[in-house]
Every structure is written in C-alpha cells, then in structure tokens.
Design an enzyme around this catalytic site. Structure first.
Site, PDB file in Angstrom:
ATOM      1  N   LYS A  71       0.807  -1.225   0.000  1.00 43.81           N
ATOM      2  CA  LYS A  71       0.000   0.000   0.000  1.00 43.81           C
ATOM      3  C   LYS A  71       0.845   1.283   0.000  1.00 43.81           C
ATOM      4  O   LYS A  71       0.398   2.310  -0.485  1.00 43.81           O
ATOM      5  CB  LYS A  71      -0.939   0.024   1.211  1.00 43.81           C
ATOM      6  CG  LYS A  71      -2.106  -0.952   1.097  1.00 43.81           C
ATOM      7  CD  LYS A  71      -3.036  -0.793   2.292  1.00 43.81           C
ATOM      8  CE  LYS A  71      -4.164  -1.796   2.249  1.00 43.81           C
ATOM      9  NZ  LYS A  71      -5.125  -1.617   3.334  1.00 43.81           N
ATOM     10  N   LYS A 160       3.972   4.943  17.293  1.00 40.60           N
ATOM     11  CA  LYS A 160       3.163   4.814  16.071  1.00 40.60           C
ATOM     12  C   LYS A 160       1.889   5.652  16.185  1.00 40.60           C
ATOM     13  O   LYS A 160       1.427   6.242  15.212  1.00 40.60           O
ATOM     14  CB  LYS A 160       2.830   3.342  15.801  1.00 40.60           C
ATOM     15  CG  LYS A 160       3.962   2.666  15.039  1.00 40.60           C
ATOM     16  CD  LYS A 160       3.753   1.202  14.835  1.00 40.60           C
ATOM     17  CE  LYS A 160       2.769   0.871  13.749  1.00 40.60           C
ATOM     18  NZ  LYS A 160       2.626  -0.606  13.603  1.00 40.60           N
TER      19      LYS A 160
HETATM   20  P1  NAP Z   1      -1.344  -3.200  11.009  1.00 45.39           P
HETATM   21  O1  NAP Z   1      -0.892  -2.084  10.138  1.00 45.39           O
HETATM   22  O2  NAP Z   1      -0.480  -4.398  11.153  1.00 45.39           O
HETATM   23  O3  NAP Z   1      -1.635  -2.556  12.470  1.00 45.39           O
HETATM   24  C1  NAP Z   1      -2.058  -3.356  13.542  1.00 45.39           C
HETATM   25  C2  NAP Z   1      -2.242  -2.482  14.789  1.00 45.39           C
HETATM   26  O4  NAP Z   1      -2.777  -3.312  15.831  1.00 45.39           O
HETATM   27  C3  NAP Z   1      -0.959  -1.876  15.327  1.00 45.39           C
HETATM   28  O5  NAP Z   1      -1.250  -0.630  15.891  1.00 45.39           O
HETATM   29  C4  NAP Z   1      -0.536  -2.881  16.414  1.00 45.39           C
HETATM   30  O6  NAP Z   1       0.169  -2.290  17.486  1.00 45.39           O
HETATM   31  C5  NAP Z   1      -1.871  -3.309  16.952  1.00 45.39           C
HETATM   32  N1  NAP Z   1      -1.818  -4.666  17.499  1.00 45.39           N
HETATM   33  C6  NAP Z   1      -1.663  -5.819  16.799  1.00 45.39           C
HETATM   34  N2  NAP Z   1      -1.669  -6.873  17.625  1.00 45.39           N
HETATM   35  C7  NAP Z   1      -1.795  -6.368  18.886  1.00 45.39           C
HETATM   36  C8  NAP Z   1      -1.849  -6.952  20.191  1.00 45.39           C
HETATM   37  N3  NAP Z   1      -1.795  -8.275  20.352  1.00 45.39           N
HETATM   38  N4  NAP Z   1      -1.976  -6.141  21.256  1.00 45.39           N
HETATM   39  C9  NAP Z   1      -2.053  -4.794  21.103  1.00 45.39           C
HETATM   40  N5  NAP Z   1      -2.004  -4.179  19.893  1.00 45.39           N
HETATM   41  C10 NAP Z   1      -1.886  -4.960  18.807  1.00 45.39           C
HETATM   42  O7  NAP Z   1      -2.755  -3.760  10.533  1.00 45.39           O
HETATM   43  P2  NAP Z   1      -3.930  -2.988   9.748  1.00 45.39           P
HETATM   44  O8  NAP Z   1      -3.690  -3.070   8.295  1.00 45.39           O
HETATM   45  O9  NAP Z   1      -4.111  -1.663  10.389  1.00 45.39           O
HETATM   46  O10 NAP Z   1      -5.180  -3.955  10.059  1.00 45.39           O
HETATM   47  C11 NAP Z   1      -5.643  -4.133  11.384  1.00 45.39           C
HETATM   48  C12 NAP Z   1      -6.864  -5.051  11.390  1.00 45.39           C
HETATM   49  O11 NAP Z   1      -7.901  -4.442  10.646  1.00 45.39           O
HETATM   50  C13 NAP Z   1      -6.643  -6.426  10.736  1.00 45.39           C
HETATM   51  O12 NAP Z   1      -7.352  -7.378  11.475  1.00 45.39           O
HETATM   52  C14 NAP Z   1      -7.264  -6.274   9.355  1.00 45.39           C
HETATM   53  O13 NAP Z   1      -7.761  -7.507   8.846  1.00 45.39           O
HETATM   54  C15 NAP Z   1      -8.423  -5.335   9.676  1.00 45.39           C
HETATM   55  N6  NAP Z   1      -8.848  -4.524   8.525  1.00 45.39           N
HETATM   56  C16 NAP Z   1     -10.163  -4.551   8.197  1.00 45.39           C
HETATM   57  C17 NAP Z   1     -10.605  -3.795   7.129  1.00 45.39           C
HETATM   58  C18 NAP Z   1     -12.065  -3.829   6.753  1.00 45.39           C
HETATM   59  O14 NAP Z   1     -12.386  -3.435   5.617  1.00 45.39           O
HETATM   60  N7  NAP Z   1     -12.959  -4.236   7.646  1.00 45.39           N
HETATM   61  C19 NAP Z   1      -9.708  -3.006   6.389  1.00 45.39           C
HETATM   62  C20 NAP Z   1      -8.358  -2.982   6.778  1.00 45.39           C
HETATM   63  C21 NAP Z   1      -7.934  -3.760   7.854  1.00 45.39           C
HETATM   64  P3  NAP Z   1       1.750  -1.954  17.368  1.00 45.39           P
HETATM   65  O15 NAP Z   1       1.801  -0.659  16.604  1.00 45.39           O
HETATM   66  O16 NAP Z   1       2.188  -1.807  18.771  1.00 45.39           O
HETATM   67  O17 NAP Z   1       2.367  -3.104  16.650  1.00 45.39           O
END
Ligand code: NAP
Length: 289
Positions: A71, A160
């Site tokens: 992205k 972040k």
């Molecule tokens: P990402 O860029 O990897 O970011 C994940 C975020 O969650 C980071 O801030 C991370 O914290 C935090 N996190 C992950 N595991 C954690 C844990 N065990 N405890 C505390 N914080 C945690 O992912 P993303 O692209 O933003 O996507 C996040 C979620 O949204 C995914 O499940 C994805 O499938 C979903 N999503 C859904 C849609 C939709 O259309 N519904 C669209 C996009 C994404 P750190 O910064 O500390 O690592």
C-alpha cells in the site's frame, strides 16, 4: 457474464492474496451493474511491483486494488495521488484513466460510510481509536476530514500513535492525542465513538485471538457510545458482543470491508452500489465456497 474481446480487467495486487473477498464482491457488482469487467487476484512479490503497476497501463486495465504489503510502496509508481491518500501515506485503489494512474485510499472512506449509513454522526464527536496501524491511519484522516471534534489514539507502541497525531495536527484542526494501549475508565468517560482497529478478536487458525478483547471488559461504556470493530472475521467479535451487552449501538467490520469495495467500484465505474447489493454480498461472503 459473457467474457469477450471487450472485457476489461481489474485486479488485486498483494502478497498473499489467497484469503481475499474482493473478487467475490467486485465480480458480483460487475454482473449486477452490467459492467464488462472481470476481477482477478495477483500475488505480487515486492520485486515485481513496479512491473505489475506498469502492466495496468500497458494492458489498459480499469484499475487495481492494492493490499498488504504494497500500500505504501505502490505510491512511487503512480502519476497522481488523491489528497487524502497522500495525507494517509498509503493507496489501496488505483484508477487507470487513459494511461494516467491515480491512487486513492478507500479504507477510511469505507469506514466513514459504514457509520454514516447507520444513521450516526461523526462531526463534533469525541472518538477513541484503539490501534495505530495502516487501517487506523486511514480511518483517522477520514474522521478528521469529517469534522470529528477530538480523536484519541491508544496503541501498544506509543510512537506509532504519535506519528498519526502528527499527520492529523499538520492537516486538520481536530484535537488529537496519543495514549498507551491500556485504556482506563477516566480515558473512556466522554468518548462518543469507540473503534477497534487492531486485529485482536480476529479468527486466526491455531490461536485463541478470537476470544480476546482490545479493551478491559470490566470498563463501563456508559450510555450512547457507538462501538465499531473493523475486524470482519468473525462477523461479531468479543468486543462487539461486549458493547452490545452494555446496550451500545455497533458497526461491524464487514460493512467497512464491503464499503471500501463499493468506493473502489465507484471510482472505476461512477456507480454506487445499494443496500440491496450489501445484503446480497453478505450472503455470498457467508458461503464463499
Ligand atoms: P497493522 O498495520 O499491522 O496494524 C495493527 C495495529 O494493531 C498496530 O497498531 C498494532 O500495534 C496493533 N496490534 C496488533 N496486535 C496487537 C496486540 N496483540 N496487542 C495490542 N495491539 C496490537 O494492521 P492494519 O492493516 O491496520 O489492520 C488491522 C486489522 O484491521 C486487521 O485485522 C485487518 O484484517 C483489519 N482490517 C479490516 C478492514 C475492513 O475493511 N474491515 C480493512 C483494513 C484492515 P503496534 O503498533 O504496537 O504493533
């Protein structure tokens, strides 16, 4: 649909792409709206991204969706970037207009649509967002664009969350702050929209993530808090069940997923799908075969 010599191609560029629901959503829409387009997924390694993006022009594709991990990297191969995608710093949709490739980000727009379609307001609201990843970045920018009064970002890695705070502060008048991941009752008090953007609660094979919550379940939501989860598998996460048990209205991740696809479809065709399409797509996704 009859594929013929005039059929155009739209696609997903990502790595991996095998789990994607996008072909189901888009091919359904092309059929219903009589668009002679077919949507395919391409698993593209980082080293091939530039060649894949130039293929959009060469093969006169309609456009592409872009997913993890491309992205951000894709932006350097595009001719134009939409203002909010530029502020977000990531693109998930490319439009090909006569060989000019323009990048958009429909993640946040799709999320905002799911709130507004539910009859809820964003303008003037105090919002608490859990997580500071790619989705949070996109959602925060669109919430600020929509006139949110304040946005607080709670994240495990504070730096972040602070990055997003900087982006919002330099582009909008919204009151924005970063806090740690462990939200206290006093930090929750006064929040009007609470959003989980972490993957916590997601159904991940071989893990207990589906049973987890991104917030302490002993916290009291109070009245009139809208609770949103962007995790879409399962449909209703533990977080959403907790919110419902406290009498809150909820918005589900599946609606954001469908809406970001609707926004891409709109960019490519000028048409906006309806609630009937959403209903049919939810049926298709519950039985993806
Ligand atoms: P990402 O860029 O990897 O970011 C994940 C975020 O969650 C980071 O801030 C991370 O914290 C935090 N996190 C992950 N595991 C954690 C844990 N065990 N405890 C505390 N914080 C945690 O992912 P993303 O692209 O933003 O996507 C996040 C979620 O949204 C995914 O499940 C994805 O499938 C979903 N999503 C859904 C849609 C939709 O259309 N519904 C669209 C996009 C994404 P750190 O910064 O500390 O690592």
């Amino acid at each position: 649909m009859q594929i013929n010599s005039k059929t155009k191609l739209a696609c997903l560029l990502g790595h991996p792409v095998g789990h994607s629901f996008s072909p189901i959503i888009h091919n359904y829409l092309y059929e219903v709206y009589g668009e002679n387009i077919v949507y395919l997924c391409f698993d593209v390694d980082r080293d091939w991204l530039q060649k894949a993006s130039s293929a959009l022009g060469t093969l006169e594709m309609i456009g592409a969706n872009v997913t993890i991990p491309h992205k951000v990297d894709i932006m350097k191969y595009l001719d134009e970037i939409d203002l909010n995608a530029d502020i977000i710093g990531a693109v998930n949709t490319i439009q090909n207009r006569g060989g000019i490739l323009k990048g958009y980000n429909t993640d946040g727009r799709g999320f905002v649509k799911s709130i507004l379609d539910g009859g809820f307001e964003i303008s003037g609201k105090n919002i608490l967002l859990i997580g500071a990843g790619g989705a949070a970045r996109s959602i925060s920018v669109e919430l600020a664009s929509q006139g949110a009064s304040s946005i607080t970002i709670a994240n495990r890695s504070l730096e972040k969350a602070e990055e997003i705070v900087k982006i919002i502060r330099s582009n909008f008048n919204t009151d924005v702050n970063a806090i740690g991941f462990d939200i206290s009752q006093s930090q929750l008090d006064g929040v009007e929209i609470l959003i989980n953007t972490t993957p916590i609660g997601m159904n991940v094979a071989g893990t207990d993530s589906i049973f987890k919550m991104p917030i302490d379940e002993k916290l009291d939501l109070g009245s009139d808090v809208l609770v949103c989860d962007i995790v879409y598998n399962p449909d209703e996460t533990e977080f959403i069940k907790w919110a419902k048990s406290q009498g809150s209205d909820v918005v589900l991740g599946i609606d954001m997923l469908i809406n970001q696809a609707f926004e891409s479809f709109h960019i490519w065709t000028g048409k906006m799908p309806t609630e009937v399409d959403r209903y049919k797509i939810k049926e298709l996704l519950s039985d993806p075969r």
